[in-house]
Design a protein around this motif. Sequence first.
Motif, PDB file in Angstrom:
ATOM      1  N   ASN A  67       0.831  -1.203   0.000  1.00  0.00           N
ATOM      2  CA  ASN A  67       0.000   0.000   0.000  1.00  0.00           C
ATOM      3  C   ASN A  67       0.864   1.251   0.000  1.00  0.00           C
ATOM      4  N   ASP A 101      -1.267   2.157   6.284  1.00  0.00           N
ATOM      5  CA  ASP A 101      -2.564   1.806   6.883  1.00  0.00           C
ATOM      6  C   ASP A 101      -3.657   2.829   6.605  1.00  0.00           C
ATOM      7  N   THR A 148      -7.368   1.903   5.556  1.00  0.00           N
ATOM      8  CA  THR A 148      -8.453   1.630   6.499  1.00  0.00           C
ATOM      9  C   THR A 148      -8.752   2.833   7.392  1.00  0.00           C
ATOM     10  N   LYS A 149      -7.719   3.588   7.743  1.00  0.00           N
ATOM     11  CA  LYS A 149      -7.889   4.699   8.676  1.00  0.00           C
ATOM     12  C   LYS A 149      -8.158   6.035   7.988  1.00  0.00           C
TER      13      LYS A 149
END
Length: 289
Positions: free
Chosen positions: A128, A132, A135-136
């Motif tokens: 990615n 993260d 998702t966040k």
Amino acid sequence: MEGAYDDRDGKIWLDGQLVEWRDAKVHVLTHALHYASSVFEGERAYNGKIFLGHAHSERLIASAQSLDFEIPYTADEIDAIKDEVLKVNGFTNAYVRAVAWRGAGPDMGVASSRNPVQLAVAAWEWGNYYGDAKTKGAKLDIAKWKRPSPETIPVHAKAAGLYMICTMSKHAAEAKGCSDALFMDYRGYVAEATGANIFFVKDGEVHTPLADCFLNGLTRQTVIRLLKEKGITVHERHIMPEELESFEQCWLTGTAAEVTPVGQIGDYSFEVGALTLDIAETYETLVRS
């Protein structure tokens, strides 16, 4: 694959042949190093197939023509080279970088029409782009630099020189704990992030800046098509910075970014909402189909 990008195992295609990764080098007097006469593409392979690979090859050629040079390979030939690089390195899910540039030759000034045009293709495994944030939600700074007018530079080319302000803006953003930075354009309208296009949601409809002074990304075009197929209204228009307060959701699109939710831009916050998650899942399904 980890480590410095000049010290890895594997093969890179360079000017007609596969060479050892560490031996893929150019001369210090390469024109592109001094005068930014370079264009490139960033692509992703999923399950052994490059998503929109031919469109990327065609855009690479068009970008070079915008910078007044011709790549000595057709789009079909570039497609085959990319496939060869994936195969020889044993990659099925990877990032692919094709780059073309004016090399070293008889000219070492601004003009370089006698210098050879070079082409290289490399690939590596890459997760990615924003970690993260998928998702966040990514956190964006607002860049001090502006996307320039089409009268000043070939803004629709994927050209190395256009990324100078991107590097500086992303460094400034990271120093503030952000993932990226949002540009305004030369008129003050919302433009894009340093390497990704941007979308907003309000009252169930999607708004995205009109790509009239920055790259109309292939992922951007794909996501717009997917949204319209779902019956969602998409407004491609000029967006003023003060409108950021009224938007409920936000996401970024790009080959590296894929579809990444945005949770914050400067002082403005956004929810990682249902539409954002749905279009991210739809895009993920498409590229792996």
